[in-house]
Design a protein around this motif. Structure first.
Motif, PDB file in Angstrom:
ATOM      1  N   GLY A  85      15.149  -5.726   7.315  1.00 13.34           N
ATOM      2  CA  GLY A  85      15.995  -4.426   6.937  1.00 13.34           C
ATOM      3  C   GLY A  85      17.533  -4.537   6.718  1.00 13.34           C
ATOM      4  N   GLU A  86      18.057  -5.952   6.506  1.00  6.44           N
ATOM      5  CA  GLU A  86      19.289  -6.003   6.143  1.00  6.44           C
ATOM      6  C   GLU A  86      19.595  -5.752   4.621  1.00  6.44           C
ATOM      7  OE1 GLU A  86      22.824  -9.321   7.289  1.00  6.44           O
ATOM      8  OE2 GLU A  86      20.974  -9.417   7.989  1.00  6.44           O
ATOM      9  N   VAL A  87      20.867  -5.780   4.274  1.00  3.90           N
ATOM     10  CA  VAL A  87      21.353  -5.508   2.913  1.00  3.90           C
ATOM     11  C   VAL A  87      22.496  -6.666   2.625  1.00  3.90           C
ATOM     12  CG1 VAL A  87      21.850  -4.195   0.671  1.00  3.90           C
ATOM     13  CG2 VAL A  87      20.424  -3.147   2.655  1.00  3.90           C
ATOM     14  N   VAL A 130      19.766 -14.791   0.570  1.00  8.05           N
ATOM     15  CA  VAL A 130      18.998 -14.073  -0.505  1.00  8.05           C
ATOM     16  C   VAL A 130      18.396 -12.830  -0.065  1.00  8.05           C
ATOM     17  CG1 VAL A 130      17.194 -14.658  -2.180  1.00  8.05           C
ATOM     18  CG2 VAL A 130      18.654 -16.410  -1.270  1.00  8.05           C
ATOM     19  N   GLN A 131      18.567 -11.732  -1.001  1.00 12.15           N
ATOM     20  CA  GLN A 131      18.104 -10.165  -0.831  1.00 12.15           C
ATOM     21  C   GLN A 131      16.635 -10.424  -1.011  1.00 12.15           C
ATOM     22  OE1 GLN A 131      20.121  -7.496   0.092  1.00 12.15           O
ATOM     23  NE2 GLN A 131      17.769  -7.244   0.940  1.00 12.15           N
ATOM     24  N   MET A 132      16.081  -9.853  -0.169  1.00 14.31           N
ATOM     25  CA  MET A 132      14.339  -9.776  -0.305  1.00 14.31           C
ATOM     26  C   MET A 132      14.385  -8.190  -0.219  1.00 14.31           C
ATOM     27  SD  MET A 132      13.152 -12.935  -0.151  1.00 14.31           S
ATOM     28  CE  MET A 132      11.436 -12.755   0.572  1.00 14.31           C
ATOM     29  N   PRO A 133      12.815  -7.823  -0.729  1.00 13.88           N
ATOM     30  CA  PRO A 133      12.596  -6.349  -0.878  1.00 13.88           C
ATOM     31  C   PRO A 133      12.894  -5.829   0.555  1.00 13.88           C
ATOM     32  CG  PRO A 133      11.047  -7.538  -1.869  1.00 13.88           C
ATOM     33  CD  PRO A 133      11.855  -8.838  -1.213  1.00 13.88           C
ATOM     34  N   ASP A 134      12.581  -6.372   1.583  1.00 13.37           N
ATOM     35  CA  ASP A 134      12.612  -5.762   3.049  1.00 13.37           C
ATOM     36  C   ASP A 134      13.454  -6.314   3.867  1.00 13.37           C
ATOM     37  OD1 ASP A 134      11.026  -8.102   2.958  1.00 13.37           O
ATOM     38  OD2 ASP A 134       9.464  -7.412   4.074  1.00 13.37           O
ATOM     39  N   GLY A 135      14.581  -7.241   3.384  1.00 16.20           N
ATOM     40  CA  GLY A 135      15.359  -7.721   4.229  1.00 16.20           C
ATOM     41  C   GLY A 135      16.133  -8.971   3.649  1.00 16.20           C
ATOM     42  N   VAL A 136      16.716  -9.798   4.435  1.00 17.65           N
ATOM     43  CA  VAL A 136      17.694 -10.735   4.063  1.00 17.65           C
ATOM     44  C   VAL A 136      17.219 -12.255   4.558  1.00 17.65           C
ATOM     45  CG1 VAL A 136      20.177 -11.910   3.908  1.00 17.65           C
ATOM     46  CG2 VAL A 136      19.833  -9.290   3.433  1.00 17.65           C
ATOM     47  N   LEU A 137      17.121 -13.243   3.657  1.00 20.06           N
ATOM     48  CA  LEU A 137      16.682 -14.556   3.944  1.00 20.06           C
ATOM     49  C   LEU A 137      17.785 -15.344   4.195  1.00 20.06           C
ATOM     50  CD1 LEU A 137      14.597 -16.630   4.930  1.00 20.06           C
ATOM     51  CD2 LEU A 137      14.465 -17.178   2.361  1.00 20.06           C
ATOM     52  N   SER A 138      18.421 -15.638   5.207  1.00 23.90           N
ATOM     53  CA  SER A 138      19.568 -16.594   5.688  1.00 23.90           C
ATOM     54  C   SER A 138      19.210 -18.104   5.725  1.00 23.90           C
ATOM     55  CB  SER A 138      20.329 -16.148   6.764  1.00 23.90           C
ATOM     56  OG  SER A 138      21.568 -16.981   6.887  1.00 23.90           O
ATOM     57  N   VAL A 139      19.752 -18.836   4.725  1.00 25.16           N
ATOM     58  CA  VAL A 139      19.445 -20.370   4.533  1.00 25.16           C
ATOM     59  C   VAL A 139      20.812 -21.093   5.010  1.00 25.16           C
ATOM     60  CG1 VAL A 139      18.769 -22.230   3.095  1.00 25.16           C
ATOM     61  CG2 VAL A 139      17.878 -19.783   2.937  1.00 25.16           C
ATOM     62  N   LEU A 140      20.757 -22.005   5.978  1.00 23.56           N
ATOM     63  CA  LEU A 140      21.774 -22.951   6.360  1.00 23.56           C
ATOM     64  C   LEU A 140      21.574 -24.458   5.770  1.00 23.56           C
ATOM     65  CD1 LEU A 140      22.978 -21.717   9.996  1.00 23.56           C
ATOM     66  CD2 LEU A 140      24.481 -21.809   7.786  1.00 23.56           C
TER      67      LEU A 140
END
Length: 434
Positions: A85-87, A130-140
């Protein structure tokens, strides 16, 4: 713009190709190797992110996604975090580093989704969101996965090796330049009439050849001086014998006007022979010693006053700092005595002073006499040249006084110059190197 010394020019000749080679190597490295490696690493990370995103889109529930992210973290050395749910925030105005631009281009090519890059999230870590359709994928991702550290090693090795090579080249070049400097010092010392018996040829073959040529030239000059001295000494000795006989014969003759004239001619010949011998002998046999120039001038001034000259010695000569130089004492005393005697003969008063000018010390002898025309001031130093056209010894001598004086000054590495005096007469400047 070119350096003046041989050492600096030699170093410039050696270092210019090295600097150019390193500049070209650096340009090729950064343009080819570093850029290529960075693109490959960025595309690798972007491809792994794209793979995770594609797998997440196939997972049916949250548990499957968590297993996918955990498996990706174990095998890729990258940390993945999913926030539903994040943008994403608004994109930045621009990317601030070449790495961000390279990584952003790889994300556009592989992921093809909105993204944000934060290179200040932690030390040696980079965050990619990275913005996904239903949330945000955070990559470290650690920096080593995106950045090639061989560039730093390359620069360190390049600069370090350059400094080592430059130091070695400097030491070797100094050793090659040292014989040339010694040759220059020996030539300067020989020009000043000083002893150079400790000079030996050394260094490269060409420098040794120059040193041998210099030693041969020194020997030829010494032989020429010795031959000149011996020849005139022999002539003087041969002439003294008949002159002595003539003096004895004239002494036994009655006093007559003709006899007195012949006696005067004989005396004139005796003075001329002594002058020729003095000119030929020079000061080559006298050794240098440390002399206080101030005390020497005071002594010469006192002798000139006792002989009837009206002479004023500048008080700063004796009250100022001592000027101690390696000099041939008797020769320099003779030089100054000649000049002061000329000034006293043609002027009513003589002024003697001492000045420092850069690397030289100047002895100034001024008079208030008629002076010497400017176009004749060099001619008077030629042997036997006299401004007074007659050959009367009472009015001008034999024409060797100034010649001998300049010869003595030049043997000390200096010179004698004639100028207009502030006392309305002639100024003789004896310049000696410090």
């Amino acid at each position: 713009m070119v350096p003046a010394t041989l050492f600096a020019r030699s170093m410039l000749i050696m270092m210019t190709p090295v600097v150019l080679a390193q500049a070209i190597a650096t340009f090729v490295f950064y343009d080819r190797h570093w850029d290529t490696m960075t693109n490959r690493l960025a595309n690798s990370v972007a491809g792994e992110i794209a793979l995770v995103i594609e797998q997440m889109s196939r997972d049916g529930d949250e548990k499957a996604r968590e297993e996918t992210l955990s498996m990706a973290a174990r095998h890729t050395d990258i940390l993945f975090t999913w926030t539903a749910g994040e943008v994403l925030d608004d994109p930045p105005a621009r990317l601030y580093s070449g790495l961000e631009e390279t990584l952003g281009q790889a994300l556009d090519d592989r992921v093809r989704r909105p993204w944000r890059i934060n290179s200040n999230v932690a030390h040696k870590w980079i965050e990619i969101r990275v913005q996904m359709p239903d949330g945000v994928l955070s990559v470290l991702s650690p920096e080593r996965r995106l950045y090639s550290f061989t560039s730093y090693l390359f620069i360190i090795w390049m600069l370090g090796s350059s400094l080592v090579l430059f130091s070695i080249a400097t030491l070797f070049m100094r050793n090659q330049i040292r014989p040339i400097r010694r040759l220059a010092v020996a030539a300067d010392a020989f020009g000043k009439g000083r002893d150079i018996s400790d000079f030996r040829p050394e260094g490269a073959l060409e420098v040794r050849q120059a040193a041998h040529a210099f030693l041969l030239m020194r020997d030829r000059i010494r032989r020429q001086i010795a031959q000149r001295t011996e020849m005139l000494a022999g002539v003087s000795h041969d002439l003294r014998t008949p002159l002595t006989r003539m003096k004895l014969q004239l002494a036994m003759m009655p006093d007559m006007a003709e006899v007195e004239e012949i006696k005067a001619d004989v005396a004139e010949m005796q003075v001329m022979i002594d002058g020729y011998l003095s000119f030929a002998r020079g000061d080559g046999e006298e050794e240098e010693r440390q002399v206080d120039l101030s005390l020497l001038l005071a002594e010469i001034a006192g002798n000139a006053r006792r002989e009837g000259a009206r002479l004023t010695l500048d008080p700063m000569v004796t009250q100022g700092d001592a000027v101690i130089l390696p000099l041939r004492l008797l020769s320099l005393r003779r030089c100054l005595t000649n000049l002061i005697g000329n000034a006293a003969r043609y002027g009513r008063h003589v002024w003697l002073s001492l000045e420092r000018r850069g690397n030289f010390v100047e002895i100034l002898i001024d008079d208030d006499g008629p002076g010497i025309p400017e176009d004749q001031r060099e001619a008077v130093f030629r042997p036997f040249h006299r401004l007074e056209p007659s050959r009367n010894q009472k009015t001008g001598g034999v024409g060797l006084g100034l010649t001998i004086a300049r010869d003595i000054a030049r043997r000390h590495g200096g010179d004698i110059l004639l100028r207009d005096s502030p006392q309305k007469g002639l100024r003789a400047v004896v310049r000696l190197p410090l």
